[in-house]
Design a protein around this motif. Structure first.
Motif, PDB file in Angstrom:
ATOM      1  N   GLY A 244     -22.668 -33.289 -13.910  1.00 45.46           N
ATOM      2  CA  GLY A 244     -21.344 -32.786 -13.572  1.00 45.46           C
ATOM      3  C   GLY A 244     -20.963 -33.238 -12.166  1.00 45.46           C
ATOM      4  N   CYS A 245     -20.002 -32.547 -11.578  1.00 46.04           N
ATOM      5  CA  CYS A 245     -19.523 -32.926 -10.239  1.00 46.04           C
ATOM      6  C   CYS A 245     -20.628 -32.951  -9.180  1.00 46.04           C
ATOM      7  N   PRO A 246     -21.681 -32.106  -9.274  1.00 45.62           N
ATOM      8  CA  PRO A 246     -22.740 -32.172  -8.258  1.00 45.62           C
ATOM      9  C   PRO A 246     -23.665 -33.390  -8.410  1.00 45.62           C
TER      10      PRO A 246
ATOM     11  N   GLN B  32     -14.471 -31.375  -3.753  1.00 45.58           N
ATOM     12  CA  GLN B  32     -13.031 -31.116  -3.696  1.00 45.58           C
ATOM     13  C   GLN B  32     -12.509 -30.781  -5.087  1.00 45.58           C
ATOM     14  N   ALA B  33     -12.608 -29.490  -5.453  1.00 43.95           N
ATOM     15  CA  ALA B  33     -12.171 -29.073  -6.792  1.00 43.95           C
ATOM     16  C   ALA B  33     -10.808 -28.397  -6.725  1.00 43.95           C
ATOM     17  N   ASN B  34     -10.608 -27.636  -5.672  1.00 42.08           N
ATOM     18  CA  ASN B  34      -9.420 -26.811  -5.533  1.00 42.08           C
ATOM     19  C   ASN B  34      -9.435 -26.313  -4.085  1.00 42.08           C
ATOM     20  N   GLU B  35      -8.362 -26.581  -3.355  1.00 39.46           N
ATOM     21  CA  GLU B  35      -8.339 -26.251  -1.920  1.00 39.46           C
ATOM     22  C   GLU B  35      -8.584 -24.755  -1.671  1.00 39.46           C
TER      23      GLU B  35
ATOM     24  N   ASP C 118      -1.748 -31.183 -21.005  1.00 40.28           N
ATOM     25  CA  ASP C 118      -2.420 -30.023 -20.403  1.00 40.28           C
ATOM     26  C   ASP C 118      -2.083 -30.021 -18.906  1.00 40.28           C
ATOM     27  N   ARG C 119      -1.586 -28.898 -18.367  1.00 40.27           N
ATOM     28  CA  ARG C 119      -1.223 -28.838 -16.939  1.00 40.27           C
ATOM     29  C   ARG C 119      -2.402 -29.179 -16.044  1.00 40.27           C
ATOM     30  N   ASP C 120      -3.610 -28.830 -16.509  1.00 39.96           N
ATOM     31  CA  ASP C 120      -4.793 -29.084 -15.684  1.00 39.96           C
ATOM     32  C   ASP C 120      -5.057 -30.573 -15.484  1.00 39.96           C
ATOM     33  N   SER C 121      -4.378 -31.417 -16.272  1.00 38.68           N
ATOM     34  CA  SER C 121      -4.565 -32.873 -16.108  1.00 38.68           C
ATOM     35  C   SER C 121      -4.141 -33.307 -14.708  1.00 38.68           C
TER      36      SER C 121
ATOM     37  N   LYS D 291     -11.545 -30.675 -20.840  1.00 40.17           N
ATOM     38  CA  LYS D 291     -10.920 -29.344 -20.887  1.00 40.17           C
ATOM     39  C   LYS D 291     -11.756 -28.396 -20.044  1.00 40.17           C
ATOM     40  N   MET D 292     -11.133 -27.364 -19.542  1.00 39.19           N
ATOM     41  CA  MET D 292     -11.942 -26.390 -18.795  1.00 39.19           C
ATOM     42  C   MET D 292     -11.329 -24.998 -18.847  1.00 39.19           C
ATOM     43  N   PHE D 293     -12.212 -24.026 -18.594  1.00 41.26           N
ATOM     44  CA  PHE D 293     -11.757 -22.654 -18.379  1.00 41.26           C
ATOM     45  C   PHE D 293     -11.707 -22.476 -16.863  1.00 41.26           C
ATOM     46  N   GLY D 294     -10.568 -22.908 -16.299  1.00 47.30           N
ATOM     47  CA  GLY D 294     -10.445 -23.009 -14.844  1.00 47.30           C
ATOM     48  C   GLY D 294     -10.686 -21.710 -14.109  1.00 47.30           C
ATOM     49  N   ARG D 295     -10.126 -20.628 -14.640  1.00 49.07           N
ATOM     50  CA  ARG D 295     -10.258 -19.323 -13.957  1.00 49.07           C
ATOM     51  C   ARG D 295     -11.736 -18.885 -13.937  1.00 49.07           C
ATOM     52  N   LYS D 296     -12.434 -19.120 -15.058  1.00 46.36           N
ATOM     53  CA  LYS D 296     -13.860 -18.747 -15.125  1.00 46.36           C
ATOM     54  C   LYS D 296     -14.665 -19.575 -14.131  1.00 46.36           C
TER      55      LYS D 296
ATOM     56  N   GLU E 242       5.294 -26.526  -8.536  1.00 48.68           N
ATOM     57  CA  GLU E 242       5.240 -25.615  -7.367  1.00 48.68           C
ATOM     58  C   GLU E 242       4.029 -24.694  -7.445  1.00 48.68           C
ATOM     59  N   LYS E 243       3.831 -24.120  -8.636  1.00 44.77           N
ATOM     60  CA  LYS E 243       2.682 -23.221  -8.845  1.00 44.77           C
ATOM     61  C   LYS E 243       1.381 -24.002  -8.695  1.00 44.77           C
ATOM     62  N   PHE E 244       1.393 -25.225  -9.234  1.00 50.97           N
ATOM     63  CA  PHE E 244       0.187 -26.066  -9.188  1.00 50.97           C
ATOM     64  C   PHE E 244      -0.233 -26.335  -7.743  1.00 50.97           C
TER      65      PHE E 244
HETATM   66  C1  LIG Z   1      -7.448 -24.248 -13.056  1.00 55.28           C
HETATM   67  C2  LIG Z   1      -6.974 -23.529 -11.825  1.00 55.28           C
HETATM   68  C3  LIG Z   1      -6.170 -24.473 -10.950  1.00 55.28           C
HETATM   69  C4  LIG Z   1      -6.071 -22.383 -12.221  1.00 55.28           C
HETATM   70  O1  LIG Z   1      -5.745 -21.635 -11.073  1.00 55.28           O
HETATM   71  P1  LIG Z   1      -5.863 -20.031 -11.099  1.00 55.28           P
HETATM   72  O2  LIG Z   1      -5.414 -19.534  -9.782  1.00 55.28           O
HETATM   73  O3  LIG Z   1      -7.251 -19.692 -11.565  1.00 55.28           O
HETATM   74  O4  LIG Z   1      -4.799 -19.753 -12.189  1.00 55.28           O
HETATM   75  P2  LIG Z   1      -4.704 -18.564 -13.255  1.00 55.28           P
HETATM   76  O5  LIG Z   1      -5.250 -19.018 -14.563  1.00 55.28           O
HETATM   77  O6  LIG Z   1      -5.194 -17.277 -12.680  1.00 55.28           O
HETATM   78  O7  LIG Z   1      -3.152 -18.512 -13.328  1.00 55.28           O
HETATM   79  C5  LIG Z   1      -2.336 -18.223 -12.179  1.00 55.28           C
HETATM   80  C6  LIG Z   1      -0.980 -18.807 -12.436  1.00 55.28           C
HETATM   81  O8  LIG Z   1      -1.023 -20.240 -12.334  1.00 55.28           O
HETATM   82  C7  LIG Z   1      -0.574 -20.853 -13.536  1.00 55.28           C
HETATM   83  N1  LIG Z   1      -1.407 -22.029 -13.752  1.00 55.28           N
HETATM   84  C8  LIG Z   1      -2.703 -22.090 -14.179  1.00 55.28           C
HETATM   85  N2  LIG Z   1      -3.125 -23.362 -14.221  1.00 55.28           N
HETATM   86  C9  LIG Z   1      -2.085 -24.130 -13.810  1.00 55.28           C
HETATM   87  C10 LIG Z   1      -1.887 -25.524 -13.640  1.00 55.28           C
HETATM   88  N3  LIG Z   1      -2.871 -26.407 -13.868  1.00 55.28           N
HETATM   89  N4  LIG Z   1      -0.697 -25.958 -13.212  1.00 55.28           N
HETATM   90  C11 LIG Z   1       0.310 -25.101 -12.937  1.00 55.28           C
HETATM   91  N5  LIG Z   1       0.198 -23.758 -13.076  1.00 55.28           N
HETATM   92  C12 LIG Z   1      -0.976 -23.284 -13.509  1.00 55.28           C
HETATM   93  C13 LIG Z   1      -0.735 -19.763 -14.600  1.00 55.28           C
HETATM   94  O9  LIG Z   1       0.171 -19.932 -15.651  1.00 55.28           O
HETATM   95  C14 LIG Z   1      -0.440 -18.504 -13.821  1.00 55.28           C
HETATM   96  O10 LIG Z   1       0.961 -18.399 -13.686  1.00 55.28           O
HETATM   97  P3  LIG Z   1       1.696 -16.942 -13.554  1.00 55.28           P
HETATM   98  O11 LIG Z   1       1.264 -16.377 -12.234  1.00 55.28           O
HETATM   99  O12 LIG Z   1       3.148 -17.306 -13.599  1.00 55.28           O
HETATM  100  O13 LIG Z   1       1.205 -16.136 -14.717  1.00 55.28           O
HETATM  101  C15 LIG Z   1      -8.140 -22.928 -11.001  1.00 55.28           C
HETATM  102  O14 LIG Z   1      -8.706 -21.861 -11.721  1.00 55.28           O
HETATM  103  C16 LIG Z   1      -9.199 -23.922 -10.665  1.00 55.28           C
HETATM  104  O15 LIG Z   1      -8.969 -24.900  -9.963  1.00 55.28           O
HETATM  105  N6  LIG Z   1     -10.419 -23.639 -11.109  1.00 55.28           N
HETATM  106  C17 LIG Z   1     -11.558 -24.455 -10.784  1.00 55.28           C
HETATM  107  C18 LIG Z   1     -11.443 -25.696 -11.546  1.00 55.28           C
HETATM  108  C19 LIG Z   1     -12.503 -26.658 -11.234  1.00 55.28           C
HETATM  109  O16 LIG Z   1     -13.146 -26.587 -10.224  1.00 55.28           O
HETATM  110  N7  LIG Z   1     -12.646 -27.567 -12.164  1.00 55.28           N
HETATM  111  C20 LIG Z   1     -13.463 -28.681 -12.066  1.00 55.28           C
HETATM  112  C21 LIG Z   1     -14.852 -28.376 -11.812  1.00 55.28           C
HETATM  113  S1  LIG Z   1     -15.408 -29.802 -11.097  1.00 55.28           S
END
Ligand SMILES: CC(C)(COP(=O)(O)OP(=O)(O)OC[C@H]1O[C@@H](n2cnc3c(N)ncnc32)[C@H](O)[C@@H]1OP(=O)(O)O)[C@@H](O)C(=O)NCCC(=O)NCCS
Length: 358
Positions: A137-139, A275-278, A176-179, A236-241, A47-49
């Motif tokens: 990378g993606c670009p 299309q990385a994140n809506e 990893d949830r990001d998978s 792996k990634m630092f999604g938030r960054k 749901e969060k995803f």
């Molecule tokens: C990874 C990503 C989805 C995380 O989303 P976010 O909004 O930054 O998430 P945050 O780290 O701030 O966490 C927010 C909440 O979501 C949860 N969350 C983070 N990643 C999640 C995932 N993959 N699945 C489910 N929940 C996740 C966190 O636990 C947190 O939960 P909480 O509110 O209960 O504490 C997002 O940062 C992203 O898509 N970043 C860009 C990634 C990207 O473009 N990557 C590829 C480059 S080509």
């Protein structure tokens, strides 16, 4: 006055057949980066995803296919669409991140390069057809288009095949949830030189690379599972960054690209963005419009495929282009004279944009 224009004359894509939904991940045990299991249910994670990414489905290739195979399928469609003889191609540029990866190995294979494999698969024998890979990378696909445009405008090439292909399902850490973000696919374009008395095709581009700490926002690292072999590495990634980086820098690069072509945001008909994140894509475009003092983003300006196709890196933009051009995507259309913006951000960290007049 005659202009040398770089014109897209054909497009093609390969959308894998295996549909993977979010509930399909419920068998996977997810851990955080410190190998601590999440104490919430899969339904809550899912749901969060969806709320933070917009992704409900993604596509994976079947076991028998590799990145170079789906690149070849997309290329054949683009060649047929452009109605060219492949022997006349001057350049084959293939953007990807991991090469061919055989299912279950997590081993990158780029020997020979994917471009060499694609040229071989297409049966092209002309040695003057130069085949090379582009890791950006993606670009990567957009950067390949920028290469092709530069070759064309400098008289080095007349016909180029530019492909983005990736099988990220082969390099994900299932713990990893990001998978759940990643997917597979390929998109291809034929871009040709045309001498014309009005300027069209690729009008301008802008590119930036940030390589301080940003260089390692996307990297290969060990599984989140405490039981996994630490020497096997996954994407792996630092999604938030990445999210924050993208909102900060991408709108400015797009604006620079528009300015180079003396265009205003009002001139833009469609924005085809990686299309990385809506949510992230919507926020980038919102901020782009704000740079022009506009608070309302026009509806229909940004087609989004991420909900059903996920993030297949270099393939997202050329696939979307193929679907929109062929009028196979949610009623979106492009007609002669329309200005289209292509933009992307990803590993490197790299950002680029291209302004294109149809
Ligand atoms: C990874 C990503 C989805 C995380 O989303 P976010 O909004 O930054 O998430 P945050 O780290 O701030 O966490 C927010 C909440 O979501 C949860 N969350 C983070 N990643 C999640 C995932 N993959 N699945 C489910 N929940 C996740 C966190 O636990 C947190 O939960 P909480 O509110 O209960 O504490 C997002 O940062 C992203 O898509 N970043 C860009 C990634 C990207 O473009 N990557 C590829 C480059 S080509």
């Amino acid at each position: 006055m005659l202009y040398t224009n770089s014109i897209i004359t054909g497009t093609g894509s390969y959308i894998p057949t295996e549909i993977v939904t979010n509930p399909d991940f419920s068998q996977n045990k997810f851990y955080d980066l410190n190998s601590i299991p999440f104490d919430i249910s899969h339904d809550e994670i899912s749901e969060k995803f969806v709320a933070i990414t917009g992704i409900s489905e993604r596509r994976y290739v079947t076991r028998d296919l590799h990145a170079s195979d789906i690149a070849t399928i997309a290329a054949r469609k683009a060649i047929e669409d452009a109605a060219i003889d492949p022997e006349e191609l001057d350049q084959i540029i293939v953007a990807h991140d991991f090469g061919d990866v055989t299912k279950g190995t997590i081993q990158t294979d780029t020997l020979p390069s994917l471009s060499a494999r694609v040229k071989h698969n297409l049966g092209i024998v002309n040695p003057k057809c130069v085949a090379y890979d582009l890791i950006f990378g993606c670009p990567g696909w957009i950067q390949g288009m920028i290469h092709a445009d530069s070759f064309i405008k400098n008289g080095i090439a007349k016909k180029c095949l530019v492909i983005g292909t990736e099988t990220l399902s082969r390099v994900i850490d299932i713990h990893d949830r990001d998978s759940m973000i990643y997917s597979d696919g390929a998109g291809a374009t034929i871009i040709e030189a045309r001498e014309e008395n009005r300027q069209r095709g690729i009008l301008s581009f802008a590119t930036e690379s940030y390589t301080k700490e940003e260089a390692f926002y996307l990297y290969l690292g060990k599984s989140n599972s405490p039981d996994a072999d630490p020497y096997i590495r996954y994407i792996k990634m630092f999604g938030r960054k990445i999210y924050e980086f993208s909102l900060k820098y991408v709108p400015g690069v797009i604006k620079e690209c528009l300015e180079k072509a003396s265009l205003d945001i009002h001139d833009v008909h469609k924005i085809l963005i990686h299309q990385a994140n809506e949510k992230m894509d919507q926020e980038i475009v919102k901020r782009l419009f704000r740079l022009y003092g506009i608070r309302e983003v026009p509806k229909e300006i940004m087609p989004l495929s991420i909900q059903k196709l996920g993030n297949n890196s270099v393939a997202t933009v050329p696939t979307l282009l193929d679907l929109v051009i062929k009028e196979e995507f949610q009623g979106h259309t492009i007609k002669d004279g329309d200005i289209i913006l292509f933009a992307s951000v990803g590993a490197g960290m790299n950002i680029n944009a291209v302004a294109y007049r149809y």
